[in-house]
Write a protein that holds these residues in place. Sequence first.
Motif, PDB file in Angstrom:
ATOM      1  N   ASP A 213      32.593  34.103  34.493  1.00  0.00           N
ATOM      2  CA  ASP A 213      33.532  33.452  35.422  1.00  0.00           C
ATOM      3  C   ASP A 213      34.906  33.316  34.766  1.00  0.00           C
ATOM      4  O   ASP A 213      35.937  33.618  35.376  1.00  0.00           O
ATOM      5  N   ALA A 216      36.647  36.714  34.451  1.00  0.00           N
ATOM      6  CA  ALA A 216      37.190  37.184  35.729  1.00  0.00           C
ATOM      7  C   ALA A 216      38.486  36.444  36.073  1.00  0.00           C
ATOM      8  O   ALA A 216      39.476  37.067  36.500  1.00  0.00           O
ATOM      9  N   ARG A 217      38.507  35.137  35.866  1.00  0.00           N
ATOM     10  CA  ARG A 217      39.726  34.366  36.164  1.00  0.00           C
ATOM     11  C   ARG A 217      40.871  34.792  35.256  1.00  0.00           C
ATOM     12  O   ARG A 217      42.020  34.938  35.708  1.00  0.00           O
ATOM     13  N   ALA A 220      42.187  38.255  36.465  1.00  0.00           N
ATOM     14  CA  ALA A 220      42.986  38.176  37.693  1.00  0.00           C
ATOM     15  C   ALA A 220      44.356  37.573  37.408  1.00  0.00           C
ATOM     16  O   ALA A 220      45.390  38.049  37.911  1.00  0.00           O
ATOM     17  N   ARG A 221      44.388  36.536  36.587  1.00  0.00           N
ATOM     18  CA  ARG A 221      45.664  35.880  36.278  1.00  0.00           C
ATOM     19  C   ARG A 221      46.576  36.809  35.459  1.00  0.00           C
ATOM     20  O   ARG A 221      47.765  36.950  35.755  1.00  0.00           O
ATOM     21  N   ARG A 224      47.992  39.620  37.588  1.00  0.00           N
ATOM     22  CA  ARG A 224      49.011  39.110  38.508  1.00  0.00           C
ATOM     23  C   ARG A 224      50.328  38.889  37.759  1.00  0.00           C
ATOM     24  O   ARG A 224      51.410  39.217  38.254  1.00  0.00           O
ATOM     25  N   ARG A 246      33.218  39.469  40.729  1.00  0.00           N
ATOM     26  CA  ARG A 246      33.972  38.224  40.575  1.00  0.00           C
ATOM     27  C   ARG A 246      35.471  38.459  40.727  1.00  0.00           C
ATOM     28  O   ARG A 246      36.177  37.703  41.398  1.00  0.00           O
ATOM     29  N   VAL A 247      35.980  39.512  40.068  1.00  0.00           N
ATOM     30  CA  VAL A 247      37.418  39.767  40.119  1.00  0.00           C
ATOM     31  C   VAL A 247      37.847  40.131  41.539  1.00  0.00           C
ATOM     32  O   VAL A 247      38.892  39.677  42.028  1.00  0.00           O
ATOM     33  N   GLN A 248      37.044  40.946  42.222  1.00  0.00           N
ATOM     34  CA  GLN A 248      37.407  41.358  43.578  1.00  0.00           C
ATOM     35  C   GLN A 248      37.525  40.152  44.503  1.00  0.00           C
ATOM     36  O   GLN A 248      38.414  40.095  45.367  1.00  0.00           O
ATOM     37  N   SER A 249      36.644  39.177  44.306  1.00  0.00           N
ATOM     38  CA  SER A 249      36.711  37.983  45.154  1.00  0.00           C
ATOM     39  C   SER A 249      37.962  37.159  44.871  1.00  0.00           C
ATOM     40  O   SER A 249      38.418  36.404  45.731  1.00  0.00           O
ATOM     41  N   LEU A 250      38.554  37.323  43.677  1.00  0.00           N
ATOM     42  CA  LEU A 250      39.748  36.565  43.310  1.00  0.00           C
ATOM     43  C   LEU A 250      41.037  37.259  43.736  1.00  0.00           C
ATOM     44  O   LEU A 250      42.015  36.604  44.088  1.00  0.00           O
ATOM     45  N   VAL A 251      41.054  38.612  43.713  1.00  0.00           N
ATOM     46  CA  VAL A 251      42.302  39.334  43.994  1.00  0.00           C
ATOM     47  C   VAL A 251      42.376  39.861  45.412  1.00  0.00           C
ATOM     48  O   VAL A 251      43.454  40.263  45.884  1.00  0.00           O
TER      49      VAL A 251
END
Length: 858
Positions: A213, A216-217, A220-221, A224, A246-251
Amino acid sequence: MEPHRFDLDAIGAGLPVAAARAELGTAADAGAMVVTAPPGTGKTTLVPPLVANVSAGLTLVTQPRRVAVRAAARRLAQLDGSSLGGPVGFTVRGQRQVGAGTQVEMLTPGVLLRRLLADPELPGVAAVVLDEVHERSLETDLLLGMLAEARQLREDLLVGAMSATLDAAAVAGVLDGAAIVEVPSALHPLAVSYAPSPALRLDARGVTREYLDHLARTTARAQREQGTDALVFVPGAREVDEVVSRVQSLVGDEVEVLALHGRLPAAQQDRATGGRRPGEPPRIVVSTALAESSLTVPGVHLVVDAGLSRQVRRDRGRDMSGLVTVSASRAAAEQRAGRAARQGPGAAVRVFAQSDLAGMPAQSPPEITATDLTDAALAMACWGTPRGEGLPLLTPPPPREIAAAEQTLQALGLVDADGRPTASGTRVARLPVGVREARALVDGAQRLPGKDAARTAAEVVAAVSDDHRPTGADLSRLLTDLRAGRAAGAERWRRERDRLARIAADADRDGRRGAPAASLTAADVAEQAGAVLALARPERIARRTADGSRSYLLASGTRAALPEGSGLLGREWLAVWEVQRAEGRAADGTGAVIRAAAPLSEQDAHLAGADLLVSRRTAHLEGGAVRARERRALGAIELASTPVAATAADTVPAVLAQVRSRGLAALEMNGAARSLRARLALLHRELGAPWPAMDEDHLLEHLETWLAPQLSGRTTRLASVDVTSALRSLLPWPEASELAALVPERLAVPSGSSARVDYPEPDAEDGRPVVAVKLQEVFGLAETPYLVRGRVPVLFHLLSPARRPLAVTDDLRSFWDGPYRQVRKEMRGRYPKHPWPEDPWTAPATARTKQGQSRRGP
């Protein structure tokens, strides 16, 4: 037809390695070359066509992974302006794209290894280049040694080795002094930061969910913030898929998230390695270590590194090999970070603490030191160098592991007692599957009942060759799901099944293995799967230890448990394919868990494990009497045991069994035996062979050599055994004549007497021989005596008249000049009858009191 000439100016445009073209050409002209170049400098793109131009013939180039083979071939063909299968082609397992005019063929090490074994002269090949040698994969190490010898058959064969980081001098030495070309790094500015997780990265089950988790966060950060394509490194395929999700759900849809690992279909792998097309959104590629150095993912300016690696580890005690998740090496961390700055300024985020970096190993261990060597042992045997003896290898195979591999090959009928390949072994080595899989495939096709035997064998081998994890370890259930298309990777499995079925059919049609052994009996589909597995790994045929138990005893002697709730629970016999170390409830007290297995009938267990069936007589001591039994067993699995009348011939085996069971303490060694053992242990520690090892494991392993000759048919009391004479039988001759000089039992001291030398225990790695003697007996002794040809100083325990320790030293000169003064000050009032001279250098050494000295006279 003239060979194709590659346009090196066009291919090398913008590549840092192009600056070394002249030096590379000179090295290639010499016939052997070693190229070191960091990832991203273009060595894999430019060196192969350069070598092909120099050699004017077919150049074979190995890449450690199939995805890297295809990516490298596709990239070179694109730069050459040709199509795959033209001047540039490739070959991987189950896929080949080459043509009559191919000048550069990319291929995996396994494919080249089989070609080399089929014909060591490599007809039609002008050059071979091994890429990514620094990864120290087993097959690449073997190829390096074999190609070094092949050049003796063909002086015109150009051989090269390339790597991001390697010991260039060692590799050049294997290639008989090859020219070394070092291409400097072309790194752009790289910003490295750390983002450690508040949660553990690893626990007993592997990478933790909480860490994934956080990873993945962080990914993504960072993407970005940087606004660029990113490459994320995780240890294995499971972690790749979980991080992608996990990453796909964040981006969301703003960024394309792609997986890259060896289990993916070729089209998906090629999509991840092909680079972003104009107009497409930024990409995050989540990859295993295959993107670390063996291929370049275009457009990446951000790397996110979990700092983990999946490596082979071998449990020698349980005869298990498997992949484990560990910290990556520092070299790997540097290579991963460097991926971000190959095409411009970049950033690397290490998702671990900076302090963790110092604790990482400098390099990953060579695979030859940690993996099952069965396949390698057969390859080396077929090459004419059984056990690797005489083969120039960067790292020799561990003796214990290569011996175990050879025993396996002998049990499979693939090598003879001298380690030379049998006819079957030569044929199996050339099949495009592993040794065990080949045995299961070909024998299964011949010995299973029914007309679909080859297809059934191919289905099983295809399932275990891939990275599937059967639910509850039940391989037969997995096969059902694969056949129905319900399991992940079913399409890939079907392609591999069809390929293997063709191999099995060809082998059967050509009569490659001669007359088959007894036919197997399983009619049940599940038990047929077990029969195939048992042919591949007869030593892992297993029997339940008790009714209702999850625990099984394998023929190898290992114990392992089925997972709770497994569909195989209740089966008396299993054929186990994969077993893994584990603790706690999951292992049911066995220390291991079965991860893949299939049911097996008892009759097929006996047929597939026929070479492991033994009948033997055993004896043991019980209450001073010898008890004997006749036992029938399949390896370690006892099938029957019947008591029989003991004879005199049973006595020695019974005594030896008692010693093995209780250890050397059962022999009740006297002082002389203990002293001799300790003296010999020190000689072995300092001088090695021919002085024998004296550790307990070694002595217990060789009881028949040294203890058995001291026993008789009437010996039933261990205390009566002459252990000193038994140990003396191990003395090497003529070296034994030096025993008293090298490690004397007593040491003469200046007083005229002698003191016993107490030698360290046999298991003391750095223990010292000790002489305990009254201080007054060594007055004037300046030089500390050394034993074992001057290698080991004696440690003196200087004693008071009451034989209590006053000082411990191995430097008598310093003691007399310094600490002695304090000892004299404290002791002369306590022991006034004994001499405590101011000048210990000139005082006569004595074991007597002052009065005794005066009576004795001058």
